[in-house]
Design a protein around this motif. Structure first.
Motif, PDB file in Angstrom:
ATOM      1  N   MET A  96       0.819  -1.204   0.000  1.00 39.43           N
ATOM      2  CA  MET A  96       0.000   0.000   0.000  1.00 39.43           C
ATOM      3  C   MET A  96       0.856   1.258   0.000  1.00 39.43           C
ATOM      4  O   MET A  96       0.351   2.358   0.206  1.00 39.43           O
ATOM      5  CB  MET A  96      -0.927   0.003   1.218  1.00 39.43           C
ATOM      6  N   GLY A  97       2.152   1.097  -0.231  1.00 37.11           N
ATOM      7  CA  GLY A  97       3.045   2.253  -0.290  1.00 37.11           C
ATOM      8  C   GLY A  97       3.258   2.919   1.052  1.00 37.11           C
ATOM      9  O   GLY A  97       3.774   4.042   1.117  1.00 37.11           O
ATOM     10  N   ILE A  98       2.882   2.248   2.148  1.00 42.34           N
ATOM     11  CA  ILE A  98       2.938   2.868   3.464  1.00 42.34           C
ATOM     12  C   ILE A  98       4.384   3.145   3.875  1.00 42.34           C
ATOM     13  O   ILE A  98       4.730   4.267   4.271  1.00 42.34           O
ATOM     14  CB  ILE A  98       2.240   1.987   4.498  1.00 42.34           C
ATOM     15  N   SER A  99       5.239   2.136   3.782  1.00 37.37           N
ATOM     16  CA  SER A  99       6.641   2.322   4.156  1.00 37.37           C
ATOM     17  C   SER A  99       7.311   3.363   3.263  1.00 37.37           C
ATOM     18  O   SER A  99       8.067   4.218   3.731  1.00 37.37           O
ATOM     19  CB  SER A  99       7.388   0.989   4.059  1.00 37.37           C
ATOM     20  N   GLN A 100       7.007   3.303   1.949  1.00 38.96           N
ATOM     21  CA  GLN A 100       7.623   4.247   1.021  1.00 38.96           C
ATOM     22  C   GLN A 100       7.137   5.674   1.259  1.00 38.96           C
ATOM     23  O   GLN A 100       7.915   6.627   1.198  1.00 38.96           O
ATOM     24  CB  GLN A 100       7.329   3.829  -0.423  1.00 38.96           C
ATOM     25  N   GLY A 101       5.825   5.819   1.539  1.00 40.70           N
ATOM     26  CA  GLY A 101       5.295   7.146   1.819  1.00 40.70           C
ATOM     27  C   GLY A 101       5.879   7.726   3.089  1.00 40.70           C
ATOM     28  O   GLY A 101       6.211   8.920   3.161  1.00 40.70           O
ATOM     29  N   ALA A 102       6.018   6.891   4.124  1.00 42.24           N
ATOM     30  CA  ALA A 102       6.623   7.348   5.367  1.00 42.24           C
ATOM     31  C   ALA A 102       8.088   7.715   5.159  1.00 42.24           C
ATOM     32  O   ALA A 102       8.572   8.715   5.698  1.00 42.24           O
ATOM     33  CB  ALA A 102       6.497   6.256   6.427  1.00 42.24           C
ATOM     34  N   THR A 103       8.795   6.920   4.366  1.00 38.36           N
ATOM     35  CA  THR A 103      10.202   7.205   4.085  1.00 38.36           C
ATOM     36  C   THR A 103      10.359   8.553   3.389  1.00 38.36           C
ATOM     37  O   THR A 103      11.220   9.367   3.761  1.00 38.36           O
ATOM     38  CB  THR A 103      10.801   6.098   3.198  1.00 38.36           C
ATOM     39  N   LEU A 104       9.532   8.804   2.386  1.00 35.67           N
ATOM     40  CA  LEU A 104       9.609  10.077   1.673  1.00 35.67           C
ATOM     41  C   LEU A 104       9.274  11.240   2.597  1.00 35.67           C
ATOM     42  O   LEU A 104       9.940  12.277   2.587  1.00 35.67           O
ATOM     43  CB  LEU A 104       8.659  10.063   0.476  1.00 35.67           C
ATOM     44  N   ALA A 105       8.243  11.080   3.441  1.00 32.46           N
ATOM     45  CA  ALA A 105       7.845  12.154   4.348  1.00 32.46           C
ATOM     46  C   ALA A 105       8.949  12.477   5.344  1.00 32.46           C
ATOM     47  O   ALA A 105       9.268  13.650   5.583  1.00 32.46           O
ATOM     48  CB  ALA A 105       6.561  11.765   5.080  1.00 32.46           C
ATOM     49  N   VAL A 106       9.544  11.443   5.924  1.00 34.18           N
ATOM     50  CA  VAL A 106      10.614  11.666   6.899  1.00 34.18           C
ATOM     51  C   VAL A 106      11.835  12.278   6.225  1.00 34.18           C
ATOM     52  O   VAL A 106      12.479  13.183   6.774  1.00 34.18           O
ATOM     53  CB  VAL A 106      10.983  10.332   7.590  1.00 34.18           C
ATOM     54  N   THR A 107      12.162  11.809   5.024  1.00 32.44           N
ATOM     55  CA  THR A 107      13.302  12.368   4.294  1.00 32.44           C
ATOM     56  C   THR A 107      13.097  13.851   4.006  1.00 32.44           C
ATOM     57  O   THR A 107      13.994  14.678   4.233  1.00 32.44           O
ATOM     58  CB  THR A 107      13.511  11.603   2.976  1.00 32.44           C
ATOM     59  N   LEU A 108      11.918  14.197   3.508  1.00 36.81           N
ATOM     60  CA  LEU A 108      11.622  15.607   3.226  1.00 36.81           C
ATOM     61  C   LEU A 108      11.649  16.446   4.497  1.00 36.81           C
ATOM     62  O   LEU A 108      12.157  17.567   4.515  1.00 36.81           O
ATOM     63  CB  LEU A 108      10.256  15.726   2.547  1.00 36.81           C
ATOM     64  N   PHE A 109      11.095  15.904   5.573  1.00 36.98           N
ATOM     65  CA  PHE A 109      11.055  16.632   6.837  1.00 36.98           C
ATOM     66  C   PHE A 109      12.456  16.938   7.348  1.00 36.98           C
ATOM     67  O   PHE A 109      12.764  18.073   7.736  1.00 36.98           O
ATOM     68  CB  PHE A 109      10.274  15.824   7.871  1.00 36.98           C
ATOM     69  N   LEU A 110      13.327  15.919   7.352  1.00 36.54           N
ATOM     70  CA  LEU A 110      14.688  16.137   7.825  1.00 36.54           C
ATOM     71  C   LEU A 110      15.460  17.069   6.891  1.00 36.54           C
ATOM     72  O   LEU A 110      16.266  17.886   7.331  1.00 36.54           O
ATOM     73  CB  LEU A 110      15.413  14.799   7.965  1.00 36.54           C
ATOM     74  N   PHE A 111      15.195  16.936   5.597  1.00 37.03           N
ATOM     75  CA  PHE A 111      15.858  17.816   4.622  1.00 37.03           C
ATOM     76  C   PHE A 111      15.496  19.276   4.888  1.00 37.03           C
ATOM     77  O   PHE A 111      16.361  20.148   4.935  1.00 37.03           O
ATOM     78  CB  PHE A 111      15.431  17.401   3.213  1.00 37.03           C
ATOM     79  N   VAL A 112      14.199  19.538   5.076  1.00 35.88           N
ATOM     80  CA  VAL A 112      13.752  20.905   5.351  1.00 35.88           C
ATOM     81  C   VAL A 112      14.277  21.379   6.699  1.00 35.88           C
ATOM     82  O   VAL A 112      14.688  22.539   6.859  1.00 35.88           O
ATOM     83  CB  VAL A 112      12.212  20.982   5.316  1.00 35.88           C
ATOM     84  N   ALA A 113      14.294  20.472   7.701  1.00 38.13           N
ATOM     85  CA  ALA A 113      14.779  20.847   9.022  1.00 38.13           C
ATOM     86  C   ALA A 113      16.243  21.242   8.988  1.00 38.13           C
ATOM     87  O   ALA A 113      16.668  22.185   9.665  1.00 38.13           O
ATOM     88  CB  ALA A 113      14.566  19.694  10.007  1.00 38.13           C
ATOM     89  N   VAL A 114      17.032  20.534   8.193  1.00 43.57           N
ATOM     90  CA  VAL A 114      18.463  20.822   8.109  1.00 43.57           C
ATOM     91  C   VAL A 114      18.724  22.122   7.357  1.00 43.57           C
ATOM     92  O   VAL A 114      19.433  23.009   7.828  1.00 43.57           O
ATOM     93  CB  VAL A 114      19.220  19.659   7.436  1.00 43.57           C
TER      94      VAL A 114
END
Length: 342
Positions: A96-114
């Motif tokens: 259901m793309g759950i792991s992939q969606g979470a991975t993308l969200a966390v990656t974007l979040f950390l990228f923006v945070a940095v």
């Protein structure tokens, strides 16, 4: 006679698993980088013990174990629900793309945070990691909703959900990996710590985050028992039993997505738990379909706690992430499944 003979070993294994689970919890509390005497653990559990023992047990190990138990239950039950409604023995939360969606969200979040908030942050601990469970859960749910929306446009079916999940999941994963690779080696390790799947530094706040989802699922799943029993069959057969196929299919998918997304948000994408555990549970349950989900939850909790303990003992202070342990242990089982369903 054959069925009774076949199910007797499975029943014995089930009883053994239930009996050994408390022992596993005790061993997980006892052992770690700093091994504790049984007397210290007993003293802490009855409200006494040294400050150091209380810190290790009450602040570090017990919440870590509880987080692992809840996450293991979430992944395993989500996998069982998805395998049932999609009628795909190799389905797990990634379908259901759950792991992939979470991975993308966390990656974007950390990228923006940095780069947007704390451009001088070079380690995971300098970033707002307290938000990662919520961000990961939202990303996983958003991906699941997107895949469901695409599948339902042309008429909801298990095959369409599966194909949409594979396609969108691969796309989201590629986006996340592209961001990570383009991020640069200086901060590559930040996301990889989360991607590996780990219980390191998980505390009571993570237990509190997961527990409402667990309790909600425990309240809802008994009402979906009949639906699950019927959704194992083809759509036409399910409808012939008088089941509102789209409604119940959607409800089961929603529960699976919520369970998996919340778990991924807290511990990262654990490989093989959602795939392997439901098959073990079905083997132990035999003809008793009602026992599948309870056994799935118990085995999922057991495997994650055991994998975390193995990673702690084998890796020492460095620790081997759970995702590595479960992938190493689950790969042979996957090969057996592929041979069985070829």
């Amino acid at each position: 006679m054959t069925r009774t003979t076949t199910e007797t070993p499975a029943l014995r294994h089930t009883v053994l698993l239930v009996a050994l689970f408390p022992g596993l919890l005790l061993v997980a509390i006892l052992l770690g980088v700093a091994d504790l005497p049984l007397s210290d653990v007993a003293a802490v559990l009855i409200g006494r013990g040294s400050d150091n023992a209380q810190l290790i047990i009450e602040t570090i190990r017990i919440p870590r174990i509880l987080t692992g138990m809840l996450a293991g239950m979430h992944f395993a039950v989500a996998g069982a629900l998805l395998q049932t409604v999609t009628r795909n023995p190799l389905a797990d939360p990634t379908i259901m793309g759950i792991s992939q969606g979470a991975t993308l969200a966390v990656t974007l979040f950390l990228f923006v945070a940095v780069y947007g908030v704390a451009s001088d942050a070079n380690t995971l601990y300098a970033l707002p990691v307290a938000w990662l469970p919520l961000v990961g859960a939202i990303g996983g749910l958003a991906a699941g909703a997107l895949i469901y929306g695409l599948a339902v446009r042309r008429g909801l079916s298990a095959l369409r959900v599966t194909l949409c999940g594979i396609a969108i999941g691969a796309f989201l994963h590629a986006l996340a990996m592209g961001i990570i690779v383009g991020w640069g080696s200086a901060r590559f390790e930040i996301v990889m710590q989360w991607l590996a799947g780990s219980l390191y530094a998980r505390g009571w706040e993570h237990v509190v985050f997961l527990l409402p989802f667990t309790l909600a699922a425990l309240a809802v799943l008994p009402f979906l028992h009949r639906s699950l029993a019927i959704l194992r069959f083809e759509e036409d057969v399910s409808r012939s039993f008088g089941l509102n196929y789209r409604l119940h299919f959607t409800l089961v998918l929603a529960v699976a997505c919520v369970l998996a997304a919340s778990a991924v948000g807290v511990v990262g994408p654990l490989i093989f738990i959602g795939l392997v555990v439901p098959h073990l549970a079905r083997f132990l349950a035999g003809r008793h379909f009602a026992a599948v989900l309870p056994l799935t939850a118990l085995i999922g909790a057991t495997l994650v706690v055991a994998a975390d303990l193995a990673g702690r003992l084998a890796g020492g202070a460095e620790e081997i992430p759970i995702g590595v342990v479960t992938a190493f242990a689950g790969a042979p089982f996957l090969l057996v499944l592929l041979r069985r369903y070829r």
